[in-house]
Design a protein around this motif. Sequence first.
Motif, short mmCIF file in Angstrom:
data_model
loop_
_atom_site.label_atom_id
_atom_site.label_comp_id
_atom_site.label_asym_id
_atom_site.label_seq_id
_atom_site.Cartn_x
_atom_site.Cartn_y
_atom_site.Cartn_z
N VAL A 19 0.85 -1.19 0.00
CA VAL A 19 0.00 0.00 0.00
C VAL A 19 0.89 1.24 0.00
CG1 VAL A 19 -1.90 -1.16 1.19
CG2 VAL A 19 -0.19 0.11 2.52
N VAL A 20 0.30 2.35 -0.42
CA VAL A 20 1.05 3.60 -0.53
C VAL A 20 0.51 4.64 0.46
CG1 VAL A 20 1.82 5.46 -2.05
CG2 VAL A 20 1.43 3.18 -2.98
N ILE A 21 1.39 5.16 1.29
CA ILE A 21 1.10 6.37 2.05
C ILE A 21 1.60 7.51 1.15
CG2 ILE A 21 1.54 7.71 4.15
CD1 ILE A 21 1.93 5.07 5.62
N CYS A 22 0.67 8.05 0.36
CA CYS A 22 1.02 8.99 -0.72
C CYS A 22 0.75 10.42 -0.26
CB CYS A 22 0.19 8.66 -1.96
SG CYS A 22 0.66 9.61 -3.41
N VAL A 23 1.81 11.21 -0.19
CA VAL A 23 1.72 12.60 0.25
C VAL A 23 1.72 13.51 -0.96
CG1 VAL A 23 2.73 14.39 1.69
CG2 VAL A 23 2.88 12.00 2.41
N VAL A 24 0.71 14.35 -1.04
CA VAL A 24 0.52 15.26 -2.18
C VAL A 24 0.17 16.65 -1.66
CG1 VAL A 24 -0.26 13.39 -3.71
CG2 VAL A 24 -1.94 14.69 -2.37
N PRO A 25 0.27 17.68 -2.50
CA PRO A 25 -0.21 19.00 -2.07
C PRO A 25 -1.70 18.95 -1.78
CG PRO A 25 1.12 19.16 -4.08
CD PRO A 25 0.84 17.70 -3.86
N GLY A 26 -2.13 19.71 -0.77
CA GLY A 26 -3.54 19.76 -0.40
C GLY A 26 -3.97 21.15 -0.01
N THR A 38 7.94 -6.85 -6.05
CA THR A 38 8.34 -6.38 -4.73
C THR A 38 7.17 -5.61 -4.13
OG1 THR A 38 9.18 -4.26 -5.53
CG2 THR A 38 10.73 -6.14 -5.53
N PRO A 39 7.19 -5.37 -2.81
CA PRO A 39 6.12 -4.54 -2.23
C PRO A 39 6.04 -3.16 -2.89
CG PRO A 39 7.33 -5.67 -0.49
CD PRO A 39 8.08 -5.93 -1.76
N GLU A 40 7.19 -2.57 -3.19
CA GLU A 40 7.19 -1.25 -3.82
C GLU A 40 6.54 -1.29 -5.19
OE1 GLU A 40 9.77 -2.68 -2.37
OE2 GLU A 40 10.49 -1.27 -0.83
N GLN A 41 6.87 -2.31 -5.99
CA GLN A 41 6.28 -2.41 -7.32
C GLN A 41 4.77 -2.61 -7.24
OE1 GLN A 41 8.72 -5.68 -8.65
NE2 GLN A 41 10.14 -4.36 -9.76
N ALA A 93 3.74 7.01 -10.09
CA ALA A 93 4.90 7.25 -9.23
C ALA A 93 5.98 6.24 -9.60
CB ALA A 93 4.53 7.09 -7.76
N GLY A 94 7.21 6.67 -9.55
CA GLY A 94 8.35 5.81 -9.85
C GLY A 94 9.22 5.61 -8.63
N PRO A 95 10.28 4.81 -8.77
CA PRO A 95 11.18 4.54 -7.64
C PRO A 95 11.76 5.82 -7.03
CG PRO A 95 11.62 3.01 -9.43
CD PRO A 95 10.64 4.02 -9.97
N GLY A 96 11.96 6.85 -7.85
CA GLY A 96 12.51 8.10 -7.32
C GLY A 96 11.56 8.86 -6.43
N ILE A 139 4.44 1.71 1.84
CA ILE A 139 5.49 2.42 1.14
C ILE A 139 5.15 3.91 1.18
CG2 ILE A 139 6.79 2.59 -1.01
CD1 ILE A 139 6.82 -0.21 0.32
N VAL A 140 6.10 4.74 1.61
CA VAL A 140 5.87 6.18 1.71
C VAL A 140 6.36 6.85 0.43
CG1 VAL A 140 6.30 8.29 3.03
CG2 VAL A 140 6.14 6.07 4.21
N VAL A 141 5.47 7.63 -0.20
CA VAL A 141 5.73 8.28 -1.48
C VAL A 141 5.31 9.74 -1.38
CG1 VAL A 141 4.90 8.39 -3.88
CG2 VAL A 141 5.47 6.18 -2.86
N ALA A 142 6.04 10.62 -2.05
CA ALA A 142 5.63 12.02 -2.17
C ALA A 142 5.55 12.39 -3.64
CB ALA A 142 6.60 12.94 -1.45
N LEU A 143 4.45 13.03 -4.03
CA LEU A 143 4.24 13.47 -5.40
C LEU A 143 3.94 14.96 -5.40
CD1 LEU A 143 2.00 10.57 -6.84
CD2 LEU A 143 4.46 10.91 -7.15
#
Length: 208
Positions: free
Chosen positions: A38-45, A78-81, A95-98, A118-122
């Motif tokens: 799962v993704v904890i996805c942080v975006v502008p709000g 993988t979990p990230e993929q 979202a990509g690996p970066g 998985i923590v992601v920022a977009l």
Amino acid sequence: MTDPLTNLSAFQELAARRLAGFSHIAVPDAPGMRRAGVVICVVPGADGPSVILIKRAYRGRNAGQWGLPGGRMDSGETPEQAALRELHEELGLTAGPGDVLGRLDDFPATSGFAISPIVVALPEPGPLQPSPDEVHSVHHVSLARLAADDTPRWVPQLEGGRMLQMKLGPGWLVHAPTGAMLWQFREVVLLGREVRVADFVQPDWTSK
């Protein structure tokens, strides 16, 4: 100093540093265990950087429950993929690996899944395109709300222990597994505390 609760660039820097120093715990393989990312996805709000939560479609597994974008790992993933693939399939976000800032502890859910957050920022996520087959509605909770003192609530249980409720808004309570992963994100990434969550009590209905 720029506040990471209100500035996405400052959050990215803080999160990458804290997650790099955090040794996540992976649940070992076991007969019958299934795995999900799962993704904890942080975006502008509107109220500053926010995490995306979804309410699942009212069909199939976890119907109508609060959750993070994500789902079952396919063979060889993988979990990230898996997490990034599901983010795109469920919400249309790429979202990509970066974009990955790090990983928190696997959560052993009573449903039989080991869930890897998985923590992601977009910073520029683009328009959301929720899949109606999987997503009933999309919601944002600000980092400031997650970090607030009155967000976690602990409810004593008759059989012992305490159940976590994350109070994210009026009438908006999120329990484990999702609530546990958000609480660890809050504690480890936003507040700089090392905590574990694998033993958190889960409501009976989350096992269905």
